[in-house]
Structure formats: structure tokens, C-alpha cells
Scaffold this active site. Structure first.
Site, PDB file in Angstrom:
ATOM      1  CD  GLN B  31      -1.088  -0.791   3.646  1.00 37.51           C
ATOM      2  OE1 GLN B  31      -2.306  -0.809   3.546  1.00 37.51           O
ATOM      3  NE2 GLN B  31      -0.468  -1.278   4.715  1.00 37.51           N
ATOM      4  N   GLY B 138      -2.225 -11.711   8.550  1.00 37.79           N
ATOM      5  CA  GLY B 138      -3.034 -12.118   9.702  1.00 37.79           C
ATOM      6  C   GLY B 138      -3.917 -13.319   9.399  1.00 37.79           C
ATOM      7  CG  ASP B 155      -6.145  -1.634  15.051  1.00 36.73           C
ATOM      8  OD1 ASP B 155      -6.747  -0.967  14.192  1.00 36.73           O
ATOM      9  OD2 ASP B 155      -5.338  -1.148  15.864  1.00 36.73           O
ATOM     10  CG  ASP B 158     -11.938   1.016   5.363  1.00 35.73           C
ATOM     11  OD1 ASP B 158     -12.551   0.955   6.434  1.00 35.73           O
ATOM     12  OD2 ASP B 158     -11.468   2.073   4.907  1.00 35.73           O
TER      13      ASP B 158
END
Lengths: 284, 284
Positions: B31, B138, B155, B158
Site C-alpha cells: 500500500q 493475519g 485492528d 477497510d
């Protein structure tokens, strides 16, 4: 074409909505009023460049300003609404058969006229025969009224421009006198998040607190108001909103899209930083 | 010079912040990350053009994602945090002496490195010796872990881009298995207000609901997230967050700026339109 409505939430924060069409731009002796059509929020209007009512989320504000006091005291008969030229507050009040009279004081007739034309879903409230409309300054109207009202709702603009007087000590004192011994005063109380709004909130709370034995603050999520974290003041001579009869309200069978009796109690539970702000205000 | 950061909350709604300076623009294999300095929110960073953490209001998100489960079960010892490369969630967890181990799985090492450099107030959490950092996906990490954790906090970003897998049925199922019989899963649950976020919320709730006997949703006011009305999911094998020992948490003496034990219960009281959305999701 790209057309954007922008509102400064602070000097450094801007909220913008893509507009399909501006439907109206008009000016009264008090303020500028603009009506827009948008995809996301439907139709909405602004006063002096601040969003007042959008079709998408007006139910949140109007649910919370009306049903919290009405559920606290189901015997409310005489109501005074100050501001609220859009009619949404009156629409919610008019759902209670127990109410006998609703006086509405709006300083600016243009707001009512525009809402009657462009916002039938909120201004429908004005059609109730129990409603009497006064085009006057709320600050003056409430002087020397005797103890006449069971509930006063201050559905004002922010404390600058025409709404300024509705955040003064004189005004709150006169509201206290205009209320019966069961009386409740609810007002829109600004936001705790951005500092200029937080200062207005602190000032309002300090002043109300000086007159009323019970003065609480409750909150709601209103995404089109600055920060989306909006507060209401609940001041009362006798009734504590946390001791209310939820069963009685639920038996009325009113359908609401935001308010419910769990939220009624829950909305008075504030974050610590807001509690601290309110406490600070008392020591000023 | 005027420099504005703008974020599209929907195609038709834009939220903009006046910027003093852009401090960093970088890109990992996952990202884009940008760091800005602003007057209103202090320093903040974005991932793929969406605000993750601002100095002004990160305390709200981190208080609510950590203290709600920790107050529900004060015997939590082993915690898994997925995402959370900024360290704020870990910082709040590390205030509990009773916790023995905190595993943090962040897919993108760049997020952690940037936060260690630019956000000392959140990344301080990583300095706790009970914390172990894994730079892994994860979704994969949580597979076949046995019932090891008392609490898993998701956590995440989006549900598009690198966070996508963290909203799937497979992921929630593996979380269920990775939890002890006392286990609690908390995840950021998007917003009910704008329809694309509301759909993510509904999907997440439906999937979690299929695995966990207790699946509740709670809310907070987070002004820098779209609409400011943000939800968290609380899923649990045994503990109901509404039946908790507030005295026990208050005895810990932790100072918090948002969370308190009144709000703990209150934040689970949702507006009717949100309750309806969640109910609808179960009938899909």
C-alpha cells in the site's frame, strides 16, 4: 459538471457535498438561505452557509431533541419550540396525542416558507391544529410568559447570527420562569470536538447549570454536523431523564429510526473528555 | 500556500484537512503510506488515501477497541492483535499488568517503521517486552493456532486492499478456533451511515454471528472516520460485555480520555436504524 457545496467545520477542516442542483438562493433580513439537491443526503438547506437539515439524517436530530424529554415526562401538555422553522421538531411532537398546544417561535418567516415549499417531510408538522406559529424573536417572546410551558425546546442555530441571544444567561433565566414546576428545557448544545464549538457548549452548560437543579448533557451521531458528535442539553426542575418509565413510552407504539428507550439512558453516558469539559465550565 | 488533504467518504462526500506539510510519501508492496502535519488534527497518516490515525483523536479508537474487552474479562492473559501497525492498540493493552503476552501481526513492516519514526505516542506500545511482532498476513497467521488466545483484536483497514481477508468467513472461523473457551474477538466494524460501509458492517456481522454465541456491536464517535459514527464488533464464547464488573476495572486506576465504565454499557445501545441493518444481515 462538478458542483460542490463546502462547509468549513473549522478554519482547517472542510466538509463537501456533491450537488446535483441548487434549488434556491434567498436572503431575509436575518440570514442567507440556500437549498440544494444532492445524491448522498437528498435535499438539504443551509443558513448562512451552515447545514441545518438534510433529508438523509434529519431524523436523528429530531428524534433526539423530542423523544428524550417526552419519554421523561409523558404528561407534557404545553410545549414551546424556539427556532425550528423547518418543522421537524414539531412533526415529532405532533405524534403525541397527550400534547394540547405547541407554540413555535421562529424569528425568520422565510425559513418556514422555504421549508413549506421544499421540505414537505419536515414542514408537515406545521399542519397540526395544535400548532401556533409566532414570527418573533425567541429571546423576547419568552420574557414574562409566567409559568406556562411543561417543555421548552430550543432548536436554534449556532450562537452567532440570529441564534446568538438563545445562548445567553438572560434567555435561560426567562426559560426557567416560563416553565411550570414540572418544566424541562432541551436545547441543541453544539459539539465537544472542535474547540470553537466546545467553547459554546461549555458556556451554554455553565449558564443552564446556574438556573436548573438538574442539568445533564446527552449525545447523538449526526454526520452532517461538524465532527458528527453532537450534544443536547437537558435541564429540568424536577424530572431526571435517567429515571424514566421506558415501558410507558414503548406502549405508545411510536416508530422511530434513531431513538429507542435503551438509547435514552445510554445517550447520557459521555466520554471522559466531554465530562471534563463540562466540569471545567462550572469552575470558570 | 494552501495545501489540502482530501478524502472521499463516498463518491459524493469529501472531507478535507488543511495541511502544514507533507512529511512522507512512501509505498510498500502492499500500500501507499503518507504522513501529514496539520493544525487541527496534529500529525496523521493515511494508507491508500484513507486516514488511519490522527494525533488528535486516536485515543477514541484505541480506548474503545481495547478497554471494552479488557473490562469485560479482567483475566485476559494472552492477546493477539492483527493489523495495528501504529502501535496504539498495543499501547493501551500494555497498561494492563495482568497481560502476559501480546502477539502483533502486521502484514506491512513499513507501517510499523513509519510509526516508530513519526508517531512515538502510538508506537511506544511496541517497546513493551511482552510484545512480539510478526510481519505476516493475519489471515494465514491465525490458521491452526490451537486455542491459544484469550482475546483477538482485529485492528484492520477497510475490507478492500490488504485488509480484505480479515473480513472473511474463513478468517472469523480460524479466530474462533484460535481462542480459548473464555475467548473474545473484537474487530473494527466500519460505519452504519454511508451505504458502502454499512454493507461491510452487515457482512462482517453476519459472518461473526455464525460462529460466536455472543455477537454484539458497539459504537463510538470518531470524527476523522467516514460519518464519524464508527462501530466495533464484540464476539465472545462466554462473556457478555453487558454483564461486567465495573468496580474491578475502576480499581485498576487507568486514566482514559474516552472510555469509562458508564460508556462501556451505553456504547452497546444502538440507534434503531443500525439495529435494523444488523438484523437484516442475519436474514441474508
Amino acid at each position: 459538471m462538478e458542483l460542490w457545496y463546502s462547509e468549513m467545520h473549522t478554519e482547517d477542516v472542510k466538509f463537501s457535498i456533491r450537488i446535483k442542483e441548487q434549488l434556491l438562493a434567498d436572503k431575509s433580513q436575518f440570514q442567507q438561505i440556500d437549498v440544494f439537491e444532492s445524491n448522498e443526503f437528498g435535499r438539504f438547506f443551509t443558513l448562512d452557509g451552515l447545514i441545518m437539515v438534510t433529508e438523509k439524517d434529519e431524523f436523528i436530530y429530531h428524534d433526539m431533541i423530542v423523544h428524550v424529554p417526552m419519554a421523561t415526562n409523558p404528561n407534557i401538555k404545553n410545549v414551546l419550540v424556539i427556532g425550528a422553522g423547518d418543522g421537524g421538531t414539531v412533526r415529532e411532537l405532533s405524534r403525541y396525542k397527550s400534547i394540547e398546544k405547541i407554540d413555535v417561535v421562529e424569528i425568520d418567516k422565510l425559513v418556514v416558507d422555504v421549508c413549506l415549499e421544499y421540505f414537505p417531510n419536515t414542514s408537515v408538522g406545521f399542519k397540526d391544529p395544535r400548532v401556533e406559529l409566532f414570527y418573533e424573536d425567541g429571546l423576547k417572546f419568552v420574557r414574562n410568559k409566567g409559568s406556562k410551558y411543561d417543555l421548552i425546546i430550543v432548536d436554534s442555530t449556532d450562537p452567532f447570527g440570529p441564534g446568538e441571544g438563545l445562548f445567553t444567561k438572560e434567555f435561560y433565566g426567562n426559560c426557567y420562569k416560563a416553565l411550570t414546576e414540572d418544566g424541562i428545557l432541551v436545547n441543541q448544545h453544539e459539539s465537544p470536538y472542535y474547540s470553537s464549538y466546545a467553547k459554546s457548549m461549555q458556556r451554554a452548560h455553565k449558564r443552564i447549570n446556574e438556573f436548573f437543579p438538574i442539568a445533564r448533557v446527552y449525545q447523538a451521531h449526526i454526520p452532517t454536523y461538524p465532527s458528527g458528535h453532537w450534544l443536547f442539553g437537558f435541564a429540568s426542575k424536577k424530572y431526571d431523564p435517567l429515571e424514566f418509565d421506558s415501558k410507558k413510552w414503548n406502549e405508545l407504539g411510536l416508530k422511530t429510526r434513531y431513538y429507542n428507550t435503551n438509547l435514552h439512558t445510554a445517550c447520557f453516558a459521555l466520554p471522559n473528555y466531554v465530562i471534563d469539559f463540562l466540569e471545567e465550565s462550572k469552575n470558570d
